[in-house]
Scaffold this motif. Structure first.
Motif, PDB file in Angstrom:
ATOM      1  N   TYR A 107     123.921  88.854   1.387  1.00  0.00           N
ATOM      2  CA  TYR A 107     124.921  88.302   2.304  1.00  0.00           C
ATOM      3  C   TYR A 107     124.799  89.000   3.662  1.00  0.00           C
ATOM      4  N   GLY A 108     124.534  88.196   4.707  1.00  0.00           N
ATOM      5  CA  GLY A 108     124.489  88.747   6.060  1.00  0.00           C
ATOM      6  C   GLY A 108     123.259  88.324   6.825  1.00  0.00           C
ATOM      7  N   ALA A 109     123.253  88.612   8.112  1.00  0.00           N
ATOM      8  CA  ALA A 109     122.167  88.307   9.066  1.00  0.00           C
ATOM      9  C   ALA A 109     122.092  86.803   9.358  1.00  0.00           C
ATOM     10  N   LYS A 110     121.224  86.453  10.269  1.00  0.00           N
ATOM     11  CA  LYS A 110     121.085  85.033  10.646  1.00  0.00           C
ATOM     12  C   LYS A 110     120.415  84.268   9.517  1.00  0.00           C
ATOM     13  N   GLU A 111     120.673  82.967   9.488  1.00  0.00           N
ATOM     14  CA  GLU A 111     120.155  82.157   8.383  1.00  0.00           C
ATOM     15  C   GLU A 111     118.639  82.334   8.190  1.00  0.00           C
ATOM     16  N   ASN A 134     124.335  83.443   5.015  1.00  0.00           N
ATOM     17  CA  ASN A 134     124.138  84.127   6.295  1.00  0.00           C
ATOM     18  C   ASN A 134     125.444  84.805   6.733  1.00  0.00           C
ATOM     19  N   GLY A 135     125.322  85.721   7.667  1.00  0.00           N
ATOM     20  CA  GLY A 135     126.459  86.549   8.069  1.00  0.00           C
ATOM     21  C   GLY A 135     127.314  85.928   9.153  1.00  0.00           C
ATOM     22  N   TYR A 136     127.141  84.652   9.420  1.00  0.00           N
ATOM     23  CA  TYR A 136     127.926  84.010  10.477  1.00  0.00           C
ATOM     24  C   TYR A 136     128.841  82.913   9.910  1.00  0.00           C
ATOM     25  N   GLU A 137     128.855  82.811   8.591  1.00  0.00           N
ATOM     26  CA  GLU A 137     129.778  81.897   7.914  1.00  0.00           C
ATOM     27  C   GLU A 137     131.201  82.456   8.080  1.00  0.00           C
ATOM     28  N   VAL A 157     125.111  93.719   1.546  1.00  0.00           N
ATOM     29  CA  VAL A 157     125.857  93.143   2.666  1.00  0.00           C
ATOM     30  C   VAL A 157     125.310  93.662   3.996  1.00  0.00           C
ATOM     31  N   ALA A 158     124.836  92.728   4.821  1.00  0.00           N
ATOM     32  CA  ALA A 158     124.179  93.089   6.089  1.00  0.00           C
ATOM     33  C   ALA A 158     124.918  92.481   7.274  1.00  0.00           C
ATOM     34  N   LEU A 159     126.065  93.059   7.621  1.00  0.00           N
ATOM     35  CA  LEU A 159     126.846  92.527   8.747  1.00  0.00           C
ATOM     36  C   LEU A 159     126.912  93.518   9.894  1.00  0.00           C
ATOM     37  N   GLY A 160     126.213  94.640   9.757  1.00  0.00           N
ATOM     38  CA  GLY A 160     126.363  95.717  10.734  1.00  0.00           C
ATOM     39  C   GLY A 160     127.616  96.512  10.406  1.00  0.00           C
ATOM     40  N   SER A 161     127.738  97.660  11.064  1.00  0.00           N
ATOM     41  CA  SER A 161     128.835  98.565  10.760  1.00  0.00           C
ATOM     42  C   SER A 161     129.858  98.573  11.906  1.00  0.00           C
ATOM     43  N   PRO A 162     131.151  98.609  11.677  1.00  0.00           N
ATOM     44  CA  PRO A 162     131.832  98.766  10.389  1.00  0.00           C
ATOM     45  C   PRO A 162     132.194  97.430   9.719  1.00  0.00           C
ATOM     46  N   LYS A 163     131.699  96.316  10.291  1.00  0.00           N
ATOM     47  CA  LYS A 163     132.084  95.007   9.761  1.00  0.00           C
ATOM     48  C   LYS A 163     131.797  94.885   8.258  1.00  0.00           C
ATOM     49  N   GLN A 164     130.610  95.344   7.864  1.00  0.00           N
ATOM     50  CA  GLN A 164     130.232  95.171   6.450  1.00  0.00           C
ATOM     51  C   GLN A 164     131.101  96.026   5.527  1.00  0.00           C
ATOM     52  N   VAL A 184     124.012  97.321   4.041  1.00  0.00           N
ATOM     53  CA  VAL A 184     122.607  97.566   4.381  1.00  0.00           C
ATOM     54  C   VAL A 184     122.261  97.368   5.859  1.00  0.00           C
ATOM     55  N   GLY A 185     123.283  97.136   6.713  1.00  0.00           N
ATOM     56  CA  GLY A 185     123.032  97.053   8.158  1.00  0.00           C
ATOM     57  C   GLY A 185     121.975  96.031   8.529  1.00  0.00           C
ATOM     58  N   GLY A 186     120.968  96.486   9.253  1.00  0.00           N
ATOM     59  CA  GLY A 186     119.927  95.566   9.722  1.00  0.00           C
ATOM     60  C   GLY A 186     118.742  95.420   8.777  1.00  0.00           C
ATOM     61  N   PHE A 188     117.942  93.322   6.378  1.00  0.00           N
ATOM     62  CA  PHE A 188     117.335  92.009   6.126  1.00  0.00           C
ATOM     63  C   PHE A 188     116.350  91.671   7.249  1.00  0.00           C
ATOM     64  N   ASP A 189     116.670  92.137   8.462  1.00  0.00           N
ATOM     65  CA  ASP A 189     115.749  91.915   9.590  1.00  0.00           C
ATOM     66  C   ASP A 189     114.420  92.623   9.313  1.00  0.00           C
ATOM     67  N   VAL A 190     114.513  93.795   8.708  1.00  0.00           N
ATOM     68  CA  VAL A 190     113.286  94.541   8.377  1.00  0.00           C
ATOM     69  C   VAL A 190     112.525  93.810   7.262  1.00  0.00           C
ATOM     70  N   SER A 218     119.401  99.337  24.284  1.00  0.00           N
ATOM     71  CA  SER A 218     120.849  99.294  24.103  1.00  0.00           C
ATOM     72  C   SER A 218     121.308 100.321  23.068  1.00  0.00           C
ATOM     73  N   ARG A 219     120.354 100.867  22.320  1.00  0.00           N
ATOM     74  CA  ARG A 219     120.712 101.867  21.310  1.00  0.00           C
ATOM     75  C   ARG A 219     120.999 103.245  21.912  1.00  0.00           C
ATOM     76  N   ILE A 220     120.748 103.380  23.247  1.00  0.00           N
ATOM     77  CA  ILE A 220     120.930 104.686  23.866  1.00  0.00           C
ATOM     78  C   ILE A 220     122.356 105.202  23.640  1.00  0.00           C
TER      79      ILE A 220
HETATM   80  N1  UDP Z   1     125.380  90.402  11.661  1.00  0.00           N
HETATM   81  C1  UDP Z   1     125.938  89.382  10.890  1.00  0.00           C
HETATM   82  N2  UDP Z   1     127.170  88.887  11.248  1.00  0.00           N
HETATM   83  C2  UDP Z   1     127.873  89.367  12.287  1.00  0.00           C
HETATM   84  C3  UDP Z   1     127.318  90.438  13.047  1.00  0.00           C
HETATM   85  C4  UDP Z   1     126.064  90.931  12.694  1.00  0.00           C
HETATM   86  O1  UDP Z   1     125.334  88.925   9.936  1.00  0.00           O
HETATM   87  O2  UDP Z   1     128.970  88.865  12.553  1.00  0.00           O
HETATM   88  C5  UDP Z   1     124.052  90.917  11.266  1.00  0.00           C
HETATM   89  C6  UDP Z   1     122.998  90.865  12.355  1.00  0.00           C
HETATM   90  O3  UDP Z   1     122.422  89.558  12.386  1.00  0.00           O
HETATM   91  C7  UDP Z   1     122.022  91.915  11.875  1.00  0.00           C
HETATM   92  C8  UDP Z   1     122.937  92.943  11.192  1.00  0.00           C
HETATM   93  O4  UDP Z   1     124.162  92.277  10.968  1.00  0.00           O
HETATM   94  O5  UDP Z   1     121.148  91.374  10.928  1.00  0.00           O
HETATM   95  C9  UDP Z   1     123.287  94.158  12.051  1.00  0.00           C
HETATM   96  O6  UDP Z   1     122.250  94.947  12.203  1.00  0.00           O
HETATM   97  P1  UDP Z   1     122.354  96.369  12.953  1.00  0.00           P
HETATM   98  O7  UDP Z   1     120.982  96.911  13.039  1.00  0.00           O
HETATM   99  O8  UDP Z   1     123.175  96.239  14.194  1.00  0.00           O
HETATM  100  O9  UDP Z   1     123.223  97.177  11.893  1.00  0.00           O
HETATM  101  P2  UDP Z   1     123.536  98.727  11.828  1.00  0.00           P
HETATM  102  O10 UDP Z   1     122.968  99.195  10.529  1.00  0.00           O
HETATM  103  O11 UDP Z   1     122.887  99.384  13.000  1.00  0.00           O
HETATM  104  O12 UDP Z   1     125.024  98.788  11.835  1.00  0.00           O
END
Ligand code: UDP
Length: 243
Positions: A107-111, A134-137, A157-164, A184-186, A188-190, A218-220
């Motif tokens: 669950y999470g990330a773009k479709e 996907n994480g935009y539902e 769950v891959a929604l980024g932190s602290p959303k997930q 799991v943060g990002g 799924f992108d990996v 932007s990570r700075i």
């Molecule tokens: N994401 C999502 N729904 C949202 C916001 C973010 O599914 O409403 C996904 C985004 O597409 C990406 C992941 O969450 O795949 C966030 O990755 P990021 O590297 O920012 O996470 P971090 O581990 O650094 O918090």
């Protein structure tokens, strides 16, 4: 399984294999557990945001995701010497699922990203993925239903932190069949290949953060938090000495 207090948080201090063994036991026992990653950025954020702090304390397991935690443990006289990254653990959980006849929901990330991740994980570990969303539902009921109907015991769950973390803390009670929930943060992108992991040389030198910062300036801002974190560790170390 060893747990160590780092700056007030209970962090997994065993190596990844021992921790996976624990998770397999939890799966077999049918206990529901959450696994959140902890790193310097989250610890600093938690100082400013009480909700984040509460959530970190509510997690069943906090994994040391980042060398900052190893640094803190060393400075404070602890024994954590290895990180357990969310990306690695998520893959290992898929492997574990394949070997032990469990299944995983993504669950999470773009479709296209979550779809790509599903394909890659299936290639590697066999038919372990029971479903994806996907994480935009926007409709949480729909998400909960999809997860429950999939029959998966493991939820990544891959929604980024602290959303997930917020999502998992809020809905874990409604996901009865799910026994392990990992943020799991990002990752799924990996998995999907949308974001490359740092080349080996960066990983070996523990400079994965530097590679990511160059690729994504932007990570700075996140790395500025690292300085605040080091100050927190030094202060705690001074207190330790006095005590
Ligand atoms: N994401 C999502 N729904 C949202 C916001 C973010 O599914 O409403 C996904 C985004 O597409 C990406 C992941 O969450 O795949 C966030 O990755 P990021 O590297 O920012 O996470 P971090 O581990 O650094 O918090």
């Amino acid at each position: 399984m060893k747990i160590e207090k780092v700056l007030g948080y209970d962090v997994v201090a065993s190596d990844k294999e021992a921790f996976l063994h624990q998770l397999l036991e939890d799966l077999r026992a049918g206990d529901q557990k959450t696994v959140f990653a902890i790193n310097p950025e989250k610890i600093v954020t938690a100082e400013e945001n009480l909700l984040v702090k509460e959530m970190l304390h509510e997690a069943d397991y906090l994994i040391p995701d980042g060398n900052g935690i190893v640094y803190a443990s060393k400075k404070l006289g602890g024994g954590i010497r290895q990180t357990i990254t969310g990306v690695d653990l998520a893959q290992d959980l898929c492997r574990l699922a394949g070997e032990n006849h469990y299944s995983v929901f993504l669950y999470g990330a773009k479709e296209e990203v979550v779809k790509g991740a599903e394909e890659k994980l299936k290639e590697k570990y066999g038919p372990v993925i029971a479903g994806r969303m996907n994480g935009y539902e926007k409709d949480d009921e729909k998400i909960i239903q999809a997860i429950n109907q999939s029959g998966a015991q493991i939820l990544l769950v891959a929604l980024g932190s602290p959303k997930q973390e917020v999502w998992m803390s809020r809905y874990r009670g409604r996901l009865e069949g799910v026994k392990i929930l990992q943020g799991v943060g990002g990752s799924f992108d990996v998995f999907a290949g949308a974001v490359a992991r740092a080349p080996k040389i960066f990983r070996k030198l523990r400079l994965e953060w530097l590679y990511r910062m160059i690729r994504q300036p932007s990570r700075i801002k996140r790395n500025v938090k690292l300085l605040d974190f080091m100050a927190m560790v030094r202060q705690a170390a001074r207190k330790n000495k006095k005590a």
